[in-house]
Design an enzyme around this catalytic site. Structure first.
Site, short mmCIF file in Angstrom:
data_model
loop_
_atom_site.label_atom_id
_atom_site.label_comp_id
_atom_site.label_asym_id
_atom_site.label_seq_id
_atom_site.Cartn_x
_atom_site.Cartn_y
_atom_site.Cartn_z
N SER A 23 29.36 -83.19 37.56
CA SER A 23 28.99 -82.79 38.92
C SER A 23 30.13 -82.93 39.92
O SER A 23 30.14 -82.23 40.94
CB SER A 23 27.79 -83.63 39.41
N GLY A 60 25.42 -83.66 35.52
CA GLY A 60 24.67 -84.45 34.56
C GLY A 60 25.34 -84.62 33.21
O GLY A 60 24.87 -85.41 32.39
N ASN A 91 28.79 -89.99 34.36
CA ASN A 91 27.40 -90.12 33.90
C ASN A 91 27.26 -91.12 32.77
O ASN A 91 26.20 -91.71 32.59
CB ASN A 91 26.86 -88.74 33.49
N ASP A 172 23.78 -89.96 48.57
CA ASP A 172 23.51 -90.67 47.31
C ASP A 172 24.59 -91.69 46.98
O ASP A 172 24.44 -92.45 46.02
CB ASP A 172 23.33 -89.68 46.16
N HIS A 175 28.37 -88.84 45.11
CA HIS A 175 29.12 -87.59 45.18
C HIS A 175 29.82 -87.44 46.53
O HIS A 175 29.21 -87.71 47.56
CB HIS A 175 28.19 -86.39 44.96
#
Length: 202
Positions: A23, A60, A91, A172, A175
């Site tokens: 991502s 992801g 991840n 979040d 990111h």
């Protein structure tokens, strides 16, 4: 923040770059044209390098998922890339995958790229301290170790100078926002440009 207009292509041979990652490459949470590969491409073109970056970031993706799709992505490019930006591992940390597994997957991808004769720049990942000293030590060593072994370029931590700063991160806290992406691109693009200039025929 508005998206920068498409930068005019400089003259000279086109350099094809594959940005292969998760991502952080895909541009999660950002508008079209605001991803890290977009920002790097714009800076390379402004500096006079006729670069096109194919964004193969998949949100992801773990290192295992990247390993599974790398050959397919390479086989479906119009030609062999001049450089691959390889950025996976975030991840794996979020899922607390064993560092040995992440290392094996990253090594397998680098071996595939070595076999195809494609130069690589690794954009590394680091584990947060709350996962414990043993995990952090084993995980953080993956990228410098593999870069040294395969003689690849290394940008040690893709979120360097960005993570932990609310002004540069999305809500979040994982990111980067568009300002954070631009901050990363400002650091990374000159390194990519320098590596491209070392290629034959430049």
């Amino acid at each position: 923040m508005s998206v920068e207009p498409e930068t005019a292509r400089p003259a000279g041979a086109e350099r094809l770059i594959l940005a292969f990652g998760d991502s952080l490459y895909a541009g999660y949470g950002l508008s079209r044209g605001q991803s890290l590969p977009d920002a790097i491409q714009a800076r390379l073109r402004k500096s006079g390098i006729n670069a096109t970056i194919v964004n193969a970031g998949v949100s992801g993706d773990t290192s295992a998922a990247g390993r599974q799709r790398l050959a397919f992505v390479l086989d479906n490019l119009p030609r062999k890339p001049d450089l691959v930006l390889l950025g996976l591992g975030g991840n794996d940390v979020l899922r607390q995958i064993a560092p040995a597994e992440t290392r094996a997957n990253m090594a397998a991808m680098l071996e595939e790229l070595d076999k195809r004769g494609v130069p690589v720049m690794l954009t590394g990942m680091k584990a947060p301290p709350n996962l414990g000293a043993d995990y952090v030590s084993a995980f953080d060593a993956i990228w410098p170790d593999l870069a040294a072994k395969h003689k690849d370029a290394l940008y040690p931590f893709i979120l360097d100078g960005v993570i932990g700063d609310p002004a540069l991160m999305q809500g979040d806290r994982v990111h980067p926002n568009v300002t954070g992406v631009n901050r990363i691109a400002d650091k990374l693009a000159p390194l990519v440009g320098a590596q491209l200039k070392e290629l034959p025929g430049t």
